[in-house]
Design a protein around this motif. Structure first.
Motif, PDB file in Angstrom:
ATOM      1  N   UNK A 135     -20.439 -35.590 -29.808  1.00  0.00           N
ATOM      2  CA  UNK A 135     -19.192 -35.482 -30.551  1.00  0.00           C
ATOM      3  C   UNK A 135     -18.317 -36.700 -30.302  1.00  0.00           C
ATOM      4  N   UNK A 136     -17.067 -36.489 -29.931  1.00  0.00           N
ATOM      5  CA  UNK A 136     -16.138 -37.583 -29.684  1.00  0.00           C
ATOM      6  C   UNK A 136     -16.147 -38.048 -28.230  1.00  0.00           C
ATOM      7  N   UNK A 137     -16.948 -37.411 -27.397  1.00  0.00           N
ATOM      8  CA  UNK A 137     -16.971 -37.736 -25.972  1.00  0.00           C
ATOM      9  C   UNK A 137     -18.115 -38.694 -25.654  1.00  0.00           C
ATOM     10  N   UNK A 138     -17.813 -39.732 -24.876  1.00  0.00           N
ATOM     11  CA  UNK A 138     -18.804 -40.689 -24.417  1.00  0.00           C
ATOM     12  C   UNK A 138     -18.661 -40.829 -22.913  1.00  0.00           C
ATOM     13  N   UNK A 198     -21.570 -39.543 -10.231  1.00  0.00           N
ATOM     14  CA  UNK A 198     -20.304 -39.295 -10.940  1.00  0.00           C
ATOM     15  C   UNK A 198     -20.440 -39.720 -12.390  1.00  0.00           C
ATOM     16  N   UNK A 199     -19.813 -38.964 -13.281  1.00  0.00           N
ATOM     17  CA  UNK A 199     -19.766 -39.323 -14.699  1.00  0.00           C
ATOM     18  C   UNK A 199     -18.320 -39.621 -15.073  1.00  0.00           C
ATOM     19  N   UNK A 200     -18.119 -40.730 -15.778  1.00  0.00           N
ATOM     20  CA  UNK A 200     -16.775 -41.146 -16.177  1.00  0.00           C
ATOM     21  C   UNK A 200     -16.750 -41.366 -17.684  1.00  0.00           C
ATOM     22  N   UNK A 201     -15.601 -41.080 -18.262  1.00  0.00           N
ATOM     23  CA  UNK A 201     -15.451 -41.275 -19.704  1.00  0.00           C
ATOM     24  C   UNK A 201     -15.325 -42.767 -20.016  1.00  0.00           C
ATOM     25  N   UNK A 202     -16.030 -43.217 -21.040  1.00  0.00           N
ATOM     26  CA  UNK A 202     -15.977 -44.617 -21.452  1.00  0.00           C
ATOM     27  C   UNK A 202     -15.722 -44.696 -22.951  1.00  0.00           C
ATOM     28  N   UNK A 219     -16.726 -46.393 -26.852  1.00  0.00           N
ATOM     29  CA  UNK A 219     -17.812 -47.034 -27.601  1.00  0.00           C
ATOM     30  C   UNK A 219     -17.546 -48.504 -27.877  1.00  0.00           C
ATOM     31  N   UNK A 220     -16.278 -48.938 -27.760  1.00  0.00           N
ATOM     32  CA  UNK A 220     -15.929 -50.336 -28.004  1.00  0.00           C
ATOM     33  C   UNK A 220     -16.274 -51.243 -26.821  1.00  0.00           C
ATOM     34  N   UNK A 221     -16.459 -50.672 -25.625  1.00  0.00           N
ATOM     35  CA  UNK A 221     -16.733 -51.486 -24.445  1.00  0.00           C
ATOM     36  C   UNK A 221     -18.064 -52.206 -24.580  1.00  0.00           C
ATOM     37  N   UNK A 222     -18.100 -53.462 -24.088  1.00  0.00           N
ATOM     38  CA  UNK A 222     -19.336 -54.222 -24.145  1.00  0.00           C
ATOM     39  C   UNK A 222     -20.359 -53.670 -23.165  1.00  0.00           C
ATOM     40  N   UNK A 223     -21.593 -53.592 -23.635  1.00  0.00           N
ATOM     41  CA  UNK A 223     -22.703 -53.166 -22.790  1.00  0.00           C
ATOM     42  C   UNK A 223     -23.433 -54.390 -22.236  1.00  0.00           C
ATOM     43  N   UNK A 224     -23.791 -55.307 -23.154  1.00  0.00           N
ATOM     44  CA  UNK A 224     -24.421 -56.567 -22.756  1.00  0.00           C
ATOM     45  C   UNK A 224     -24.137 -57.586 -23.852  1.00  0.00           C
ATOM     46  N   UNK A 225     -23.578 -58.734 -23.475  1.00  0.00           N
ATOM     47  CA  UNK A 225     -23.283 -59.763 -24.461  1.00  0.00           C
ATOM     48  C   UNK A 225     -22.388 -59.235 -25.562  1.00  0.00           C
ATOM     49  N   UNK A 276     -12.033 -43.071 -32.184  1.00  0.00           N
ATOM     50  CA  UNK A 276     -13.145 -43.174 -31.247  1.00  0.00           C
ATOM     51  C   UNK A 276     -14.344 -43.912 -31.834  1.00  0.00           C
ATOM     52  N   UNK A 277     -14.219 -44.417 -33.053  1.00  0.00           N
ATOM     53  CA  UNK A 277     -15.290 -45.188 -33.679  1.00  0.00           C
ATOM     54  C   UNK A 277     -15.285 -46.604 -33.100  1.00  0.00           C
ATOM     55  N   UNK A 278     -16.477 -47.206 -32.996  1.00  0.00           N
ATOM     56  CA  UNK A 278     -16.605 -48.487 -32.301  1.00  0.00           C
ATOM     57  C   UNK A 278     -15.782 -49.610 -32.929  1.00  0.00           C
TER      58      UNK A 278
END
Length: 265
Positions: A104-107, A116-120, A122-128, A175-177
């Protein structure tokens, strides 16, 4: 029949035929922007639940600077059809076993070291230039409002000229990238060709080319995406997908509480 009468008859018949040929087919209509986007979504994404291997490689000034390998498990939501995703980090070794969950809207991001799980975001960079949202399986038609900007001839990621339909996409939720996307779709076969991603302030973040179409789960799909930074064209990330496999994905895998117990074969 006299020659004059014969000419008039032939001319009248020709005009009648032209009128028939020029008459639009009953019920025919132009597709809406949403229908075009949905067709492009179907090219990018296999139907149903599946897994796929994703390889990310970052280049700076033409030299490889980083890489990462992921396994993506995707399952459509029975309610709205949008995909839920569980992503397992495979390589490099320091990241092995880390997880990302989109429901849903949770990442969420899960690190097995501290459990531990933390909320992040979708806009955050993963690699490059690849963000968390880029490696997720998504149906753009569920997240964006689409309008048709026109028909354009553009060069694709392999240098060929393509006749495309240009769509303008505006995010329906925060919450869209990406806030806005210009999206070019092949006018003949609905294959995504390229995209430009913008911030809400209209700043170009990056340009992506979808290319190297190959057979995957029943149709030709782009197995490589080349992502170019919006300011520095020498900063490039290549995303490759292989091994599309239909599979049952248990609903429990897609729950935050299950992350510490997850173990895929």
């Amino acid at each position: 029949m006299s020659e004059r009468v014969l000419k008039r008859t032939v001319c009248a018949a020709g005009l009648a035929l032209l009128a028939v040929v020029s008459t639009p087919i009953a019920g025919a209509r132009e597709r809406t922007a949403v229908e075009i986007l949905e067709a492009a979504d179907a090219v990018r994404n296999p139907p149903g639940s599946f897994s796929v291997k994703t390889q990310l490689t970052e280049y700076r000034q033409g030299k490889q600077s980083a890489n990462s390998t992921l396994t993506v498990f995707a399952k459509p939501n029975s309610g709205n059809g949008q995909y839920r995703n569980l992503i397992r980090f495979v390589a490099p070794a320091r990241d092995t076993g880390k997880l990302m969950l989109r429901n849903g809207m949770d990442l969420w991001f899960y690190d097995p070291v501290n459990r531990a799980s933390v909320r992040i975001s979708p806009q955050q960079r993963l690699l490059g230039q690849a963000s968390n949202g880029d490696v997720m399986t998504t149906r753009l038609a569920r997240d964006y409002e689409a309008s048709l900007a026109g028909r354009e001839s553009v060069k694709d990621g392999e240098g060929a000229q393509r006749d495309t339909l240009r769509l303008k996409l505006v995010a329906q939720r925060e919450d869209v990238a990406y806030a806005r996307v210009d999206y070019w779709v092949d006018a003949v076969n609905d294959r995504p060709v390229m995209a430009r991603y913008y911030t809400a302030e209209e700043r170009l973040l990056k340009t992506a080319y979808f290319r190297k179409y190959q057979e995957a789960m029943g149709t030709l799909r782009p197995i490589e995406t080349v992502i170019i930074d919006g300011l520095d064209s020498s900063w490039v990330t290549v995303m490759q997908t292989t091994g599309h496999t239909p599979r049952e994905i248990p609903d429990e895998w897609l729950q935050r509480d299950y992350l510490p117990r997850f173990a895929a074969d």
